[in-house]
Write a protein that holds these residues in place. Structure first.
Motif, PDB file in Angstrom:
ATOM      1  N   GLY B 236      13.148 -37.856 -18.441  1.00 19.57           N
ATOM      2  CA  GLY B 236      13.704 -36.614 -18.987  1.00 19.57           C
ATOM      3  C   GLY B 236      15.210 -36.616 -18.813  1.00 19.57           C
ATOM      4  N   THR B 237      15.915 -36.218 -19.879  1.00 22.27           N
ATOM      5  CA  THR B 237      17.368 -36.149 -19.785  1.00 22.27           C
ATOM      6  C   THR B 237      17.745 -35.254 -18.611  1.00 22.27           C
ATOM      7  OG1 THR B 237      17.518 -36.460 -22.161  1.00 22.27           O
ATOM      8  CG2 THR B 237      19.464 -35.553 -21.054  1.00 22.27           C
ATOM      9  N   GLU B 238      18.674 -35.707 -17.807  1.00 20.21           N
ATOM     10  CA  GLU B 238      19.022 -35.000 -16.575  1.00 20.21           C
ATOM     11  C   GLU B 238      19.588 -33.613 -16.856  1.00 20.21           C
ATOM     12  OE1 GLU B 238      19.913 -37.969 -17.472  1.00 20.21           O
ATOM     13  OE2 GLU B 238      19.683 -39.429 -15.840  1.00 20.21           O
TER      14      GLU B 238
ATOM     15  N   ALA C  69      10.259 -28.469 -18.434  1.00 16.34           N
ATOM     16  CA  ALA C  69      11.605 -28.826 -17.995  1.00 16.34           C
ATOM     17  C   ALA C  69      12.289 -29.796 -18.943  1.00 16.34           C
ATOM     18  CB  ALA C  69      11.570 -29.417 -16.596  1.00 16.34           C
ATOM     19  N   SER C  70      11.589 -30.240 -19.971  1.00 15.62           N
ATOM     20  CA  SER C  70      12.196 -31.214 -20.880  1.00 15.62           C
ATOM     21  C   SER C  70      11.218 -31.548 -21.998  1.00 15.62           C
ATOM     22  CB  SER C  70      12.534 -32.510 -20.129  1.00 15.62           C
ATOM     23  OG  SER C  70      11.361 -33.091 -19.598  1.00 15.62           O
ATOM     24  N   GLY C  71      11.739 -32.214 -23.009  1.00 17.18           N
ATOM     25  CA  GLY C  71      10.882 -32.768 -24.038  1.00 17.18           C
ATOM     26  C   GLY C  71       9.937 -33.797 -23.432  1.00 17.18           C
ATOM     27  N   SER C  72      10.451 -34.552 -22.486  1.00 13.52           N
ATOM     28  CA  SER C  72       9.620 -35.575 -21.842  1.00 13.52           C
ATOM     29  C   SER C  72       8.421 -34.947 -21.140  1.00 13.52           C
ATOM     30  CB  SER C  72      10.440 -36.366 -20.821  1.00 13.52           C
ATOM     31  OG  SER C  72      11.480 -37.061 -21.470  1.00 13.52           O
ATOM     32  N   GLU C  73       8.669 -33.863 -20.414  1.00 14.11           N
ATOM     33  CA  GLU C  73       7.537 -33.217 -19.728  1.00 14.11           C
ATOM     34  C   GLU C  73       6.542 -32.685 -20.755  1.00 14.11           C
ATOM     35  OE1 GLU C  73       8.398 -30.018 -16.871  1.00 14.11           O
ATOM     36  OE2 GLU C  73       6.349 -29.323 -17.175  1.00 14.11           O
ATOM     37  N   ASN C 150      11.788 -39.813 -36.004  1.00 10.39           N
ATOM     38  CA  ASN C 150      12.139 -40.805 -34.999  1.00 10.39           C
ATOM     39  C   ASN C 150      13.568 -40.624 -34.501  1.00 10.39           C
ATOM     40  OD1 ASN C 150      13.309 -43.722 -34.326  1.00 10.39           O
ATOM     41  ND2 ASN C 150      11.158 -43.583 -33.728  1.00 10.39           N
ATOM     42  N   ASN C 151      13.758 -40.731 -33.190  1.00  9.51           N
ATOM     43  CA  ASN C 151      15.071 -40.510 -32.600  1.00  9.51           C
ATOM     44  C   ASN C 151      16.050 -41.638 -32.843  1.00  9.51           C
ATOM     45  OD1 ASN C 151      12.963 -41.572 -30.844  1.00  9.51           O
ATOM     46  ND2 ASN C 151      14.532 -41.795 -29.299  1.00  9.51           N
ATOM     47  N   GLU C 152      15.572 -42.837 -33.134  1.00 12.80           N
ATOM     48  CA  GLU C 152      16.504 -43.937 -33.352  1.00 12.80           C
ATOM     49  C   GLU C 152      16.857 -44.106 -34.815  1.00 12.80           C
ATOM     50  OE1 GLU C 152      15.933 -47.565 -31.215  1.00 12.80           O
ATOM     51  OE2 GLU C 152      14.662 -46.583 -29.721  1.00 12.80           O
ATOM     52  N   THR C 175       2.404 -33.598 -32.012  1.00 13.33           N
ATOM     53  CA  THR C 175       3.596 -34.235 -32.561  1.00 13.33           C
ATOM     54  C   THR C 175       4.806 -33.938 -31.704  1.00 13.33           C
ATOM     55  OG1 THR C 175       4.892 -34.659 -34.560  1.00 13.33           O
ATOM     56  CG2 THR C 175       4.325 -32.370 -34.154  1.00 13.33           C
ATOM     57  N   ASP C 176       5.609 -34.974 -31.484  1.00  9.49           N
ATOM     58  CA  ASP C 176       6.865 -34.838 -30.758  1.00  9.49           C
ATOM     59  C   ASP C 176       7.916 -34.434 -31.791  1.00  9.49           C
ATOM     60  OD1 ASP C 176       9.399 -35.338 -29.743  1.00  9.49           O
ATOM     61  OD2 ASP C 176       8.785 -37.072 -28.581  1.00  9.49           O
ATOM     62  N   ALA C 177       8.307 -33.150 -31.744  1.00 10.67           N
ATOM     63  CA  ALA C 177       9.252 -32.626 -32.737  1.00 10.67           C
ATOM     64  C   ALA C 177      10.632 -32.422 -32.128  1.00 10.67           C
ATOM     65  CB  ALA C 177       8.712 -31.325 -33.327  1.00 10.67           C
ATOM     66  N   VAL C 178      10.907 -33.153 -31.053  1.00  5.73           N
ATOM     67  CA  VAL C 178      12.181 -32.986 -30.347  1.00  5.73           C
ATOM     68  C   VAL C 178      13.368 -33.221 -31.277  1.00  5.73           C
ATOM     69  CG1 VAL C 178      13.656 -34.008 -28.547  1.00  5.73           C
ATOM     70  CG2 VAL C 178      11.262 -33.453 -28.033  1.00  5.73           C
ATOM     71  N   GLN C 179      13.250 -34.224 -32.155  1.00  9.54           N
ATOM     72  CA  GLN C 179      14.359 -34.532 -33.052  1.00  9.54           C
ATOM     73  C   GLN C 179      14.300 -33.712 -34.336  1.00  9.54           C
ATOM     74  OE1 GLN C 179      17.058 -36.465 -32.651  1.00  9.54           O
ATOM     75  NE2 GLN C 179      16.512 -37.281 -30.637  1.00  9.54           N
ATOM     76  N   ALA C 180      13.196 -33.050 -34.560  1.00  9.51           N
ATOM     77  CA  ALA C 180      13.033 -32.324 -35.826  1.00  9.51           C
ATOM     78  C   ALA C 180      13.681 -30.940 -35.764  1.00  9.51           C
ATOM     79  CB  ALA C 180      11.548 -32.206 -36.159  1.00  9.51           C
ATOM     80  N   LEU C 198       9.201 -29.785 -27.872  1.00  9.68           N
ATOM     81  CA  LEU C 198      10.584 -29.444 -28.228  1.00  9.68           C
ATOM     82  C   LEU C 198      11.485 -29.627 -27.007  1.00  9.68           C
ATOM     83  CD1 LEU C 198       9.904 -26.033 -30.049  1.00  9.68           C
ATOM     84  CD2 LEU C 198      10.292 -28.267 -31.139  1.00  9.68           C
ATOM     85  N   SER C 199      12.789 -29.773 -27.253  1.00  9.46           N
ATOM     86  CA  SER C 199      13.751 -29.872 -26.153  1.00  9.46           C
ATOM     87  C   SER C 199      15.038 -29.161 -26.563  1.00  9.46           C
ATOM     88  CB  SER C 199      14.035 -31.341 -25.842  1.00  9.46           C
ATOM     89  OG  SER C 199      14.982 -31.452 -24.811  1.00  9.46           O
ATOM     90  N   ALA C 200      15.571 -28.345 -25.662  1.00  5.30           N
ATOM     91  CA  ALA C 200      16.725 -27.504 -26.007  1.00  5.30           C
ATOM     92  C   ALA C 200      18.016 -28.280 -26.214  1.00  5.30           C
ATOM     93  CB  ALA C 200      16.940 -26.449 -24.922  1.00  5.30           C
ATOM     94  N   HIS C 201      18.192 -29.359 -25.449  1.00  4.91           N
ATOM     95  CA  HIS C 201      19.522 -29.982 -25.460  1.00  4.91           C
ATOM     96  C   HIS C 201      19.810 -30.768 -26.730  1.00  4.91           C
ATOM     97  CE1 HIS C 201      18.713 -34.310 -24.398  1.00  4.91           C
ATOM     98  NE2 HIS C 201      17.594 -33.811 -23.923  1.00  4.91           N
ATOM     99  N   LYS C 202      18.831 -30.848 -27.613  1.00  6.12           N
ATOM    100  CA  LYS C 202      19.077 -31.481 -28.907  1.00  6.12           C
ATOM    101  C   LYS C 202      19.535 -30.453 -29.926  1.00  6.12           C
ATOM    102  CE  LYS C 202      16.954 -35.274 -27.290  1.00  6.12           C
ATOM    103  NZ  LYS C 202      17.605 -36.513 -26.920  1.00  6.12           N
ATOM    104  N   ILE C 203      19.438 -29.178 -29.594  1.00  4.29           N
ATOM    105  CA  ILE C 203      19.819 -28.137 -30.556  1.00  4.29           C
ATOM    106  C   ILE C 203      20.890 -27.217 -29.962  1.00  4.29           C
ATOM    107  CG2 ILE C 203      17.595 -28.218 -31.768  1.00  4.29           C
ATOM    108  CD1 ILE C 203      17.026 -25.434 -30.380  1.00  4.29           C
TER     109      ILE C 203
HETATM  110  C1  LIG Z   1      11.853 -37.911 -29.941  1.00  5.70           C
HETATM  111  C2  LIG Z   1      12.173 -37.523 -28.543  1.00  5.70           C
HETATM  112  N1  LIG Z   1      11.190 -37.148 -27.724  1.00  5.70           N
HETATM  113  C3  LIG Z   1      11.421 -36.768 -26.462  1.00  5.70           C
HETATM  114  C4  LIG Z   1      12.691 -36.748 -25.952  1.00  5.70           C
HETATM  115  C5  LIG Z   1      12.873 -36.341 -24.532  1.00  5.70           C
HETATM  116  O1  LIG Z   1      13.466 -35.080 -24.386  1.00  5.70           O
HETATM  117  P1  LIG Z   1      14.159 -34.726 -22.986  1.00  5.70           P
HETATM  118  O2  LIG Z   1      15.419 -35.468 -22.927  1.00  5.70           O
HETATM  119  O3  LIG Z   1      14.360 -33.242 -23.010  1.00  5.70           O
HETATM  120  O4  LIG Z   1      13.212 -35.142 -21.922  1.00  5.70           O
HETATM  121  C6  LIG Z   1      13.774 -37.139 -26.777  1.00  5.70           C
HETATM  122  C7  LIG Z   1      15.173 -37.185 -26.307  1.00  5.70           C
HETATM  123  O5  LIG Z   1      15.533 -37.577 -25.238  1.00  5.70           O
HETATM  124  C8  LIG Z   1      13.498 -37.525 -28.097  1.00  5.70           C
HETATM  125  O6  LIG Z   1      14.485 -37.906 -28.909  1.00  5.70           O
END
Ligand SMILES: Cc1ncc(COP(=O)(O)O)c(C=O)c1O
Ligand SMILES: Cc1ncc(COP(=O)(O)O)c(C=O)c1O
Ligand code: FES
Ligand code: FES
Lengths: 124, 386, 386, 124
Positions: B236-238, C69-73, C150-152, C175-180, C198-203
Motif C-alpha cells: 500500500g502506498t505509504e 487504509a488503501s487500494g491495496s487493502e 490498468n495502471n501501467e 474489479t480494481d477500479a483504483v485507476q478508473a 478505490l484509493s483516494a490518493h489517485k484522485i
Molecule cells: C490498479 C491499482 N490497484 C491498486 C493500487 C494500490 O492502491 P494503494 O496505493 O492505495 O494501496 C494502485 C496504486 O498504487 C493501482 O494503480
C-alpha cells in the motif's frame, strides 16, 4: 448510535418518573438482550381510563426515553387503546431509535401490557 | 459550554505541533515514496526519519518498525501473520480474556481455521497469572499474545516476566502496547518481545496510522500483499502525512513521558478519591497501583452505563463505558466480566481517562456532577438499593 | 527549477479544497466516531457524509461503502475475504496476468493455502478475451477479479461485459477500479460488479485511505478483525480526517469528470503524437483508444527505463517506468511481459500520466527533451540500433 | 532507492563514454540479474599501462555511473593493478549504491577484467 433530540429531551427531563402510590396496575419486564429492567405503574379509573402512569427504569438512554414517552402517550387513554400501543408507535413518537435500541422500546410496550394485565388480574 | 474531555483512552486530540508536521506532506511533498524522482525521494527520506523517531521511542532499530493503518491492523497482522507462518509447527496460541477485540477476534477467526486458542483468565484486578501461563504452554504453542496495559481497566500486565518465560520456550511473543505508549515506558529490548503493536491516535497523533514492531529476522506472513513497500512486508502506498505525524507524536511522547505520567497520576488519584469518597456503592475496577497513570474505571451499582454517559455528555463531560469500538453492542464488557463482575454490575461502568490538558478543576467539576447524576439515576431505578 | 509532474497514476497532489476539509478533523472534531458523546457523534455524522459522497460518485448505496487504509487493502480484502468465505463451495479463482500486485500477490498467497488460480492472458494491447474467461470458468470458481483500467499501460477492460458473464454463472465479481475513478465513469450498477476497490490518493486525496464497495448482502470474511467499526466488517478507529478528504475528493472528481477527461485526453494525444512522431523506434504500449485519458506508456528500443527516468528527473520532469510500488525490483514489468514484449524491450519503458494541472507547454517541453535524452542514451548503448 | 550525488554526477555527465578507435582490449559482459549490458574499451601501451579507457552501457543509472567511475579509476594504472579493481572499490568511490544496485558495479569490474583478458588473448 445517534439519538434524536426528542430522545435526549425525554432522557434528560423524563416525564412521569417514580412510583404512583395508589397504582392499581403494575408491570415489570426485563430485557433478555441487555439485562435491563422497566417497571410501569398505572392508575386506572372505573371506566377503564388510565388516569395516571409512571415508570422506574434501570436501563439505557433509549429505555428511559421510551418509558417517558410511552407513559405520556397512554395517559388519558382506555386500557384497550393503551394495550394496543405498539413499540413502533413509541419509536415514531421519539423520532426514531438506532437499530440496536429498538428492543428498548419493546420493553416499554411490554411493561405497559404487563401493567394492564396486572390490573385485569386484580379485578378478576 | 466548556467541554471536559475525559476519554483519552478512546482517542486524543492531535497535538498542534503534530498537525504542523503533517501539512507539508499533503501539499508540497506529495510524492510517492517508492518513486525514484525528486518528489519520491523526498517523501522516502521523510518517512525514514519518522521510522527512526518511533524506533527511538521504543528502543528498537528503525528497520524493525513497520507502518500499518491502525493498532487493530498491527494486532491482526501479528496474530494471523505468525499463525499462518508457523502452522506447520503448531496450531496453538495463548492469549488472555481481556485483550482488545482486535486480538480476540483475530484469535476467534483463527479458531475457525483450525487453530486452538487458550484464553488465560485474570484475577479480580485484571492480572494474568504466570503459573497459568506456564501451564498453558504446550509443545505446539506457536504464539503468546498478552497486552501491555488494558484499555478499559488500565491494569498493566507483567510483560517483562511473561517475555522471559515465553522466550525460554522459544515461542513468539506479541504484546499490544497501544495503551502503553506515551503512558508508561516501552522498551522492546527490556521487555523481551518479538512483536509489539502501537497506534498514533492514542498519543496525540492522527487516527488511521499504527505500527507493528517486528524483531529483526522474525519470519511472519504478510497480512496485506502487493507492492514492495515496508521492506515488502506491508503493501500500500505509504500514508506519508500520517507517518510523519506518528513520528513526531512519538518523539514528543517520549520526551515528556515523565512529566505527563506525574500529571496524569495526580489527577487520576484526585478523581478516584473523589468518586469513591463521595458516591456510595462505587467501586474502582482494575489494579490499585499497577494501572495506567491516566485511567480510572468505576462501577456504580444499580445503574446502567449509557445513562451515566449521556447525563455527563449533556453537561459537557465526555467519558466512556469501556472501549469505544464496542459501543453499539449491548453485551457487557468482556473485560469486566473477566475480572468477575456480574453482568448487571458490569453494565454500570464508567471509564474516565485523563490527558495532557486535564486540570484539577476539571476533576472537581466531574466529581461533583457525578454525585448528582448517580443519585438521579438511582432514584429512577426500579432496583432497590437497600 | 520548475518541476513538471507527470506521474499522476502513481499519486496525485492533494487538492487544496480537500486539505481544507481534512484539517478540522485533526483539530476540533477529533472525537472517536464510535463514542456516544458529542465529540464522537459529530465525527460519526461527518464520516457518514463522506460515505455518501463516495456512494454518489460510483452510484452505490452508502451502506455499501467500506473504508480501508488503501487500494491495496481493498484488493486484499476482496480477494481473501471472498476466498475464505466460500472455500467450502470451491477454491478456484480467475484473474488476469496484468492485475496490480495487490491482487496478484493476494492470489499467489491463496495458492499457497490450497486455492487454484487461473491468470488470464491478455492480447498485445492488454485486453483479456471474453472467450478465455468463459472457458476458464469452472464449477468450483468462486471469484473473478479483473481490473477496470490498468495502471501501467492504461488499457480499459470490458468490465460490463465481464460482469454479465460472471453474473450469469452466479460467481462473485471484483474489479480494481483504483485507476478508473476520476478518469472514466464508474457506475457499480451499470458494471454488474459485486466488489470494487478505490484509493483516494489517485484522485487528489491523501495517501492511506481506500474504499471497498461491497454489494449489499454479499457475504465476505473480514480481513481486519476487532472493533465494531464499518458495520462490523473492518476494525480500527476510523481515519476521520482522511475519510472526509476522500469524500470531498470523490465529489470533486465526479463533478469535473467530463472536463478533466477532455483536458487529459487532449494533452495525452499531444504527447503520444509528439513522441511517436519525433523519436525513432518508439512504441506506444496499451490500447490506442480504450485507454485511460491521462495515460501514455512508451517503449524505446535499446535503452533502459531507469536511465530515462533519472535523465528526466535531472531536468525537472517526474515520470515512471511502470508502477511505483515495484521500483526497487529489477524484474521487467509483468504487464509489459504479458502484452508480449521481450524482457529487453520491457526494460526500456516510460509511463507519463497527465493530471489536472498539466499544460500543453509542459508536454512540448517534455517531448523536446525526451528526444535529446533518448538520443544521448542510445549513443551510450553498446547495442547496435541498425 | 536513493543515489548519492557522486552517482548522479557520473550518470548525468559520465566520463569516457564511447568507443576508442584503436582499443587493444575490449570486454563485454551482461548482467544475468537484469539483462543489462556493459562494454569496456582499453588502450594499453607496451608497458602494460592503461593509457585510455571508455565504455558503452545499456543499463540503469548505477550501471552508467559505475562504468564512468571504473574507467576513470583505471586510466594510468597497470593492467595488473586494474585487474585487481573490485566492485566494492567502485561502490566506495561512488559513495555507496543501493543494495539492489550492487550488481551493477560488479558488471563494471567484470567488464574491465574481460577487456584485460581480451588484450592478453590478443597478445598471446
Ligand atoms: C490498479 C491499482 N490497484 C491498486 C493500487 C494500490 O492502491 P494503494 O496505493 O492505495 O494501496 C494502485 C496504486 O498504487 C493501482 O494503480
Ligand atoms: C489496547 C488496544 N489495542 C488496539 C487498539 C486499536 O487501535 P486502533 O484504533 O488504531 O485500531 C486500541 C484502541 O482502539 C486499544 O486500546
Ligand atoms: S434497555 Fe437495555 S439497552 Fe436499552
Ligand atoms: S545494470 Fe541492470 S539494474 Fe543496474
Amino acid at each position: 448510535m445517534e439519538y434524536t433530540d426528542v430522545v435526549m429531551e425525554n432522557f434528560t427531563c423524563p416525564k412521569h418518573v417514580g412510583e404512583i402510590e395508589d397504582a392499581n396496575g403494575v408491570g415489570q419486564v426485563g430485557s433478555p438482550a441487555c439485562g435491563d429492567i422497566m417497571k410501569i405503574f398505572l392508575k386506572i379509573n372505573d371506566n377503564g381510563i388510565i388516569e395516571n402512569a409512571s415508570f422506574k427504569t434501570f436501563g439505557c438512554g433509549a429505555a428511559v426515553a421510551s418509558s417517558s414517552m410511552a407513559t405520556d402517550m397512554i395517559i388519558g387513554k382506555s386500557i384497550e387503546e393503551a394495550g394496543k400501543l405498539k413499540n413502533s408507535d413509541v419509536v415514531d413518537a421519539l423520532g426514531g431509535l438506532p437499530d440496536v435500541k429498538i428492543h428498548c422500546s419493546v420493553l416499554a410496550a411490554e411493561a405497559i401490557q404487563a401493567a394492564i394485565q396486572d390490573y385485569k388480574n386484580k379485578k378478576a | 459550554m466548556k467541554r471536559i474531555y475525559l476519554d483519552h483512552a478512546a482517542t486524543t486530540p492531535v497535538d498542534p505541533e503534530v498537525v504542523e508536521v503533517m501539512i507539508p506532506y499533503l501539499t508540497e511533498t506529495f510524492g510517492n515514496p517508492s518513486s525514484i524522482y525528486a518528489e519520491g525521494r523526498a517523501a522516502k527520506k521523510s518517512i525514514e526519519k519518522a521510522r527512526q523517531q518511533i524506533a527511538t521511542a521504543i528502543n528498537a532499530d528503525s528497520r524493525e518498525i513497520y507502518f500499518t493503518a491502525s493498532g487493530s491492523e498491527a494486532d491482526n497482522w501479528a496474530i494471523k501473520g505468525i499463525a499462518m507462518k508457523n502452522k506447520a509447527k503448531g496450531k496453538h496460541i495463548i492469549t488472555s480474556q481481556i485483550e482488545h477485540h482486535a486480538v480476540l477476534h483475530s484469535c476467534e477467526y483463527l479458531e475457525k481455521q483450525g487453530f486452538e486458542v487458550t484464553y488465560l483468565p485474570v484475577d479480580e484486578v485484571g492480572l494474568i497469572s504466570l503459573e497459568d501461563l506456564k501451564n498453558a504452554i504446550r509443545d505446539d504453542t506457536i504464539l503468546v499474545s498478552i497486552m501491555f496495559a488494558n484499555n478499559e481497566i488500565g491494569t498493566i500486565e507483567p510483560i517483562k516476566e511473561i517475555g522471559k518465560i515465553v522466550k525460554e520456550k522459544g515461542i513468539v511473543f506479541h504484546t499490544d502496547a497501544v495503551q502503553a505508549l506515551g503512558n508508561i515506558p516501552v522498551d522492546v529490548k527490556d521487555l523481551n518481545v518479538d512483536l509489539l503493536s502501537l497506534s498514533a491516535h492514542k498519543i496525540y497523533g492522527p487516527k488511521g496510522i499504527g505500527v507493528l514492531y517486528i524483531k529483526k529476522g522474525l519470519p511472519i506472513d504478510n497480512l496485506i500483499h502487493g507492492g514492495a513497500q515496508e521492506r515488502k512486508k506491508r503493501a500500500g502506498t505509504e500514508n506519508t502525512a500520517e507517518i510523519m505525524a506518528f513520528g513526531k507524536a512519538a518523539e514528543i511522547a517520549s520526551e515528556h513521558l515523565e512529566e505527563n505520567m506525574t500529571h496524569m497520576k495526580t489527577l487520576r488519584d484526585q478523581l478516584i478519591e473523589g468518586v469513591l469518597g463521595k458516591i456510595p456503592l462505587a467501586r474502582l475496577n482494575g489494579h490499585p497501583e499497577k494501572r495506567l497513570p491516566g485511567n480510572a474505571n468505576f462501577c456504580f451499582a444499580y445503574i446502567e452505563g449509557e445513562s451515566i454517559l449521556l447525563s455527563l455528555d449533556v453537561i459537557g463531560i465526555a467519558g466512556s463505558s469501556g472501549s469505544a469500538c464496542t459501543s453499539g453492542s449491548l453485551d457487557p464488557s468482556h473485560v469486566l466480566l473477566a475480572i468477575g463482575l456480574p453482568a448487571g454490575v458490569a453494565h454500570g461502568s464508567l471509564r474516565l481517562t485523563i490527558g495532557k490538558s486535564t486540570t484539577p478543576e476539571d476533576i472537581d467539576y466531574v466529581v461533583n456532577n457525578l454525585v448528582e447524576i448517580i443519585q438521579r439515576l438511582r432514584d429512577m431505578s426500579p432496583i432497590d438499593a437497600d
